[in-house]
Design a protein around this motif. Structure first.
Motif, mmCIF file in Angstrom:
data_model
loop_
_atom_site.group_PDB
_atom_site.id
_atom_site.type_symbol
_atom_site.label_atom_id
_atom_site.label_comp_id
_atom_site.label_asym_id
_atom_site.label_seq_id
_atom_site.Cartn_x
_atom_site.Cartn_y
_atom_site.Cartn_z
ATOM 1 N N ALA A 165 -17.216 -17.959 -18.184
ATOM 2 C CA ALA A 165 -15.967 -18.707 -18.231
ATOM 3 C C ALA A 165 -15.744 -19.408 -19.562
ATOM 4 O O ALA A 165 -14.600 -19.686 -19.939
ATOM 5 C CB ALA A 165 -15.921 -19.721 -17.087
ATOM 6 N N HIS A 166 -16.804 -19.710 -20.291
ATOM 7 C CA HIS A 166 -16.663 -20.388 -21.583
ATOM 8 C C HIS A 166 -16.518 -19.415 -22.745
ATOM 9 O O HIS A 166 -16.249 -19.855 -23.877
ATOM 10 C CB HIS A 166 -17.876 -21.292 -21.832
ATOM 11 N N THR A 167 -16.679 -18.148 -22.476
ATOM 12 C CA THR A 167 -16.694 -17.185 -23.585
ATOM 13 C C THR A 167 -15.721 -16.029 -23.431
ATOM 14 O O THR A 167 -15.519 -15.281 -24.385
ATOM 15 C CB THR A 167 -18.111 -16.603 -23.750
ATOM 16 N N ASP A 168 -15.129 -15.864 -22.256
ATOM 17 C CA ASP A 168 -14.270 -14.704 -22.034
ATOM 18 C C ASP A 168 -13.032 -15.123 -21.247
ATOM 19 O O ASP A 168 -13.140 -15.631 -20.112
ATOM 20 C CB ASP A 168 -15.035 -13.609 -21.273
ATOM 21 N N ALA A 169 -11.866 -14.912 -21.821
ATOM 22 C CA ALA A 169 -10.616 -15.326 -21.181
ATOM 23 C C ALA A 169 -10.372 -14.587 -19.874
ATOM 24 O O ALA A 169 -9.730 -15.117 -18.956
ATOM 25 C CB ALA A 169 -9.439 -15.099 -22.139
ATOM 26 N N ARG A 170 -10.900 -13.363 -19.748
ATOM 27 C CA ARG A 170 -10.727 -12.611 -18.503
ATOM 28 C C ARG A 170 -11.417 -13.316 -17.340
ATOM 29 O O ARG A 170 -10.907 -13.311 -16.203
ATOM 30 C CB ARG A 170 -11.290 -11.203 -18.652
ATOM 31 N N ALA A 171 -12.541 -13.915 -17.617
ATOM 32 C CA ALA A 171 -13.271 -14.622 -16.572
ATOM 33 C C ALA A 171 -12.470 -15.822 -16.075
ATOM 34 O O ALA A 171 -12.348 -16.040 -14.858
ATOM 35 C CB ALA A 171 -14.635 -15.068 -17.091
ATOM 36 N N ARG A 203 -19.904 -29.105 -16.497
ATOM 37 C CA ARG A 203 -21.318 -29.377 -16.691
ATOM 38 C C ARG A 203 -21.961 -28.373 -17.643
ATOM 39 O O ARG A 203 -22.916 -28.715 -18.361
ATOM 40 C CB ARG A 203 -22.037 -29.341 -15.336
ATOM 41 N N THR A 204 -21.442 -27.162 -17.665
ATOM 42 C CA THR A 204 -22.051 -26.119 -18.496
ATOM 43 C C THR A 204 -21.305 -25.904 -19.823
ATOM 44 O O THR A 204 -21.630 -24.975 -20.553
ATOM 45 C CB THR A 204 -22.086 -24.780 -17.730
ATOM 46 N N ALA A 205 -20.341 -26.752 -20.106
ATOM 47 C CA ALA A 205 -19.591 -26.600 -21.347
ATOM 48 C C ALA A 205 -20.504 -26.744 -22.546
ATOM 49 O O ALA A 205 -21.348 -27.644 -22.594
ATOM 50 C CB ALA A 205 -18.470 -27.624 -21.427
ATOM 51 N N PRO A 206 -20.397 -25.851 -23.531
ATOM 52 C CA PRO A 206 -21.220 -25.960 -24.739
ATOM 53 C C PRO A 206 -20.978 -27.281 -25.460
ATOM 54 O O PRO A 206 -19.853 -27.808 -25.453
ATOM 55 C CB PRO A 206 -20.784 -24.775 -25.592
#
Length: 210
Positions: A165-171, A203-206
């Protein structure tokens, strides 16, 4: 009965009772109920409700030595065996096994698909060398999140899609659509955790570069 006879009988009876803190010498063969305990036989026991727990833990203990038989078990006719092999590969998966585990996401049995997606989404036993990226995982995950008939499978697929979700807009787009429109409240809730603003997403945001 004399005291001597009673004493002898007592000693014989007590000799059969394990001392406190001493583990009886139960063999794996005795637990499983037959003699053969080779890896292939243990894999087949994953489909036997009376033997599956002992077989699972023994295969897990054998680790890489049992990996070939576990991988072969992914093609077993019994879905319970295939599910057990997917759960084992959650712990034992290596680079060579990953393609086979990904293929299990399309298994006709929902329980097998659930186990496969759980294994693919879980990072605790996988290093960077064998953890696949979105080019291999995202396509199957998006397809099942959108259209799998089983809500439990869609929930597991949401967890896998959420990894990207943080790296791919499709997700993000797929998770937002699922959060808004999935017919299952549980799936909508799970998808929402991974969308922007959701608890797991935040919580998982870089970390922001300094």
């Amino acid at each position: 009965m004399s005291d001597i006879v009673r004493g002898t009988s007592c000693r014989r009876a007590c000799a059969k009772i394990p001392l406190l803190g001493v583990v009886p010498d139960f063999t794996l063969e005795a637990i499983l109920g037959f003699v053969r305990t080779d890896n292939d036989t243990l894999v087949s026991c994953l489909g036997d409700s009376q033997r599956t727990v002992a077989a699972y833990h023994e295969l897990l203990r054998r680790g890489q030595d049992a990996l070939s038989a576990i991988r072969a078990g992914l093609s077993h006719t019994d879905p319970a065996v295939r599910e057990g092999c997917c759960r084992l590969l959650d712990h034992l998966v290596d680079t060579e096994s990953m393609s086979e585990l990904i293929a299990m996401a399309d298994d006709p049995d929902a329980a097998v698909r659930i186990a496969a997606f759980h294994a693919l989404a879980c990072d605790r036993c996988k290093d960077d060398a064998c953890a696949p990226g979105p080019e291999r995982l995202l396509g199957p995950a998006l397809a099942h999140l959108h259209s799998d008939p089983d809500p439990q499978v869609r929930m597991r697929a949401a967890e896998l899609v959420g990894k990207f979700a943080h790296t791919d807009a499709r997700a993000v787009a797929a998770l937002e659509a699922s959060h808004a429109d999935d017919p299952s409240p549980a799936v909508r809730k799970k998808a929402g955790w991974f969308t922007p603003g959701g608890t797991i997403y935040e919580r998982t945001a870089p970390s922001a570069p300094k």
